[in-house]
Design a protein around this motif. Sequence first.
Motif, PDB file in Angstrom:
ATOM      1  N   UNK A   1       0.848  -1.196   0.000  1.00 52.07           N
ATOM      2  CA  UNK A   1       0.000   0.000   0.000  1.00 52.07           C
ATOM      3  C   UNK A   1       0.883   1.245   0.000  1.00 52.07           C
ATOM      4  N   UNK A   2       0.598   2.151  -0.921  1.00 49.26           N
ATOM      5  CA  UNK A   2       1.341   3.412  -0.987  1.00 49.26           C
ATOM      6  C   UNK A   2       0.456   4.615  -0.693  1.00 49.26           C
TER       7      UNK A   2
ATOM      8  N   UNK B   1       3.639  -0.989   3.966  1.00 47.47           N
ATOM      9  CA  UNK B   1       3.986   0.269   3.307  1.00 47.47           C
ATOM     10  C   UNK B   1       5.494   0.433   3.431  1.00 47.47           C
ATOM     11  N   UNK B   2       6.194   0.343   2.293  1.00 45.49           N
ATOM     12  CA  UNK B   2       7.650   0.462   2.288  1.00 45.49           C
ATOM     13  C   UNK B   2       8.057   1.923   2.156  1.00 45.49           C
ATOM     14  N   UNK B   3       9.116   2.276   2.847  1.00 42.07           N
ATOM     15  CA  UNK B   3       9.619   3.649   2.763  1.00 42.07           C
ATOM     16  C   UNK B   3      11.141   3.630   2.741  1.00 42.07           C
ATOM     17  N   UNK B   4      11.715   4.656   2.172  1.00 43.24           N
ATOM     18  CA  UNK B   4      13.169   4.780   2.074  1.00 43.24           C
ATOM     19  C   UNK B   4      13.596   6.185   2.482  1.00 43.24           C
ATOM     20  N   UNK B   5      14.820   6.347   2.943  1.00 44.40           N
ATOM     21  CA  UNK B   5      15.327   7.697   3.236  1.00 44.40           C
ATOM     22  C   UNK B   5      15.369   8.530   1.962  1.00 44.40           C
TER      23      UNK B   5
ATOM     24  N   UNK C   1      -4.326   5.406   4.698  1.00 43.86           N
ATOM     25  CA  UNK C   1      -4.767   4.446   3.688  1.00 43.86           C
ATOM     26  C   UNK C   1      -5.759   3.448   4.280  1.00 43.86           C
ATOM     27  N   UNK C   2      -5.485   2.954   5.478  1.00 37.56           N
ATOM     28  CA  UNK C   2      -6.402   2.015   6.125  1.00 37.56           C
ATOM     29  C   UNK C   2      -7.735   2.682   6.441  1.00 37.56           C
ATOM     30  N   UNK C   3      -7.668   3.942   6.894  1.00 39.73           N
ATOM     31  CA  UNK C   3      -8.902   4.665   7.201  1.00 39.73           C
ATOM     32  C   UNK C   3      -9.737   4.892   5.944  1.00 39.73           C
ATOM     33  N   UNK C   4      -9.073   5.246   4.836  1.00 37.90           N
ATOM     34  CA  UNK C   4      -9.791   5.462   3.591  1.00 37.90           C
ATOM     35  C   UNK C   4     -10.386   4.166   3.057  1.00 37.90           C
TER      36      UNK C   4
ATOM     37  N   UNK D   1      12.750   0.106   3.354  1.00 38.84           N
ATOM     38  CA  UNK D   1      13.349  -0.660   2.273  1.00 38.84           C
ATOM     39  C   UNK D   1      12.708  -0.335   0.941  1.00 38.84           C
ATOM     40  N   UNK D   2      13.305  -0.831  -0.119  1.00 42.64           N
ATOM     41  CA  UNK D   2      12.774  -0.642  -1.460  1.00 42.64           C
ATOM     42  C   UNK D   2      11.510  -1.483  -1.606  1.00 42.64           C
ATOM     43  N   UNK D   3      10.426  -0.928  -2.165  1.00 46.52           N
ATOM     44  CA  UNK D   3       9.125  -1.610  -2.144  1.00 46.52           C
ATOM     45  C   UNK D   3       9.136  -3.048  -2.644  1.00 46.52           C
ATOM     46  N   UNK D   4       9.711  -3.306  -3.803  1.00 46.88           N
ATOM     47  CA  UNK D   4       9.686  -4.668  -4.337  1.00 46.88           C
ATOM     48  C   UNK D   4      10.425  -5.630  -3.421  1.00 46.88           C
TER      49      UNK D   4
END
Length: 205
Positions: free
Chosen positions: A15-16, A66-70, A100-103, A121-124
């Motif tokens: 989820x993004x 939900x993946x995130x990166x610096x 996202x969960x609320x929506x 980390x990188x999403x994939x």
Amino acid sequence: MAGVMAEPVRVVVGVSGSLGSLAALHRAVAEARRAVGRAVGRAVGRTVGGAGSGTGGGGAEVLVLHAWEPPGGEFGYRRSPCPPLLSAVRAAAEERLAEALAEAFGGADPGVPVTARTVRGEPAAVLLAAADRPGDLLVLGPSGPWWRRGLHRPVPTRCVRAARCPVLVVPRPELALVLDGLSGRGVDAELRGLVGAGRRPGGRG
């Protein structure tokens, strides 16, 4: 054999916050509900057939990631670390996941167990590491419009090629297609404007 409980079906979804990823989240929950329905049907069948002590249904669960990166990626952060900025990016990722969960559910019970996590980390790579069992199902939204992908291979393409489990890529929602078209026309108009501006000084291109 005494009752042996089957491992629960696990549906992993990325989820993004985009419309496409929200559609993927809804589909992941729907797939988990179907798995529960099939398990209940099998259990009822065994009971009716007199085999109530057989293998358990196992149920189903949804893992929302939900993946995130610096900023600048891991390589850039190692060269110029900034802990306060990293904390702010992590907090923003947690907020985006909660939104996202609320929506998606509006506070309603999705009907199956749902676990939501932010992962650095990188999403994939994050999704492939999480969906590591052959019995898992990895659900993804469509890749973004071409002008948002940059030079990176789309996440769905990478996951389909490398996943150890089935991968379901959800089509882009109709509203997202409309918005993509509007954005695309805006980009086209901007490009035409730049080309036109480059031609004006000489009179001809």
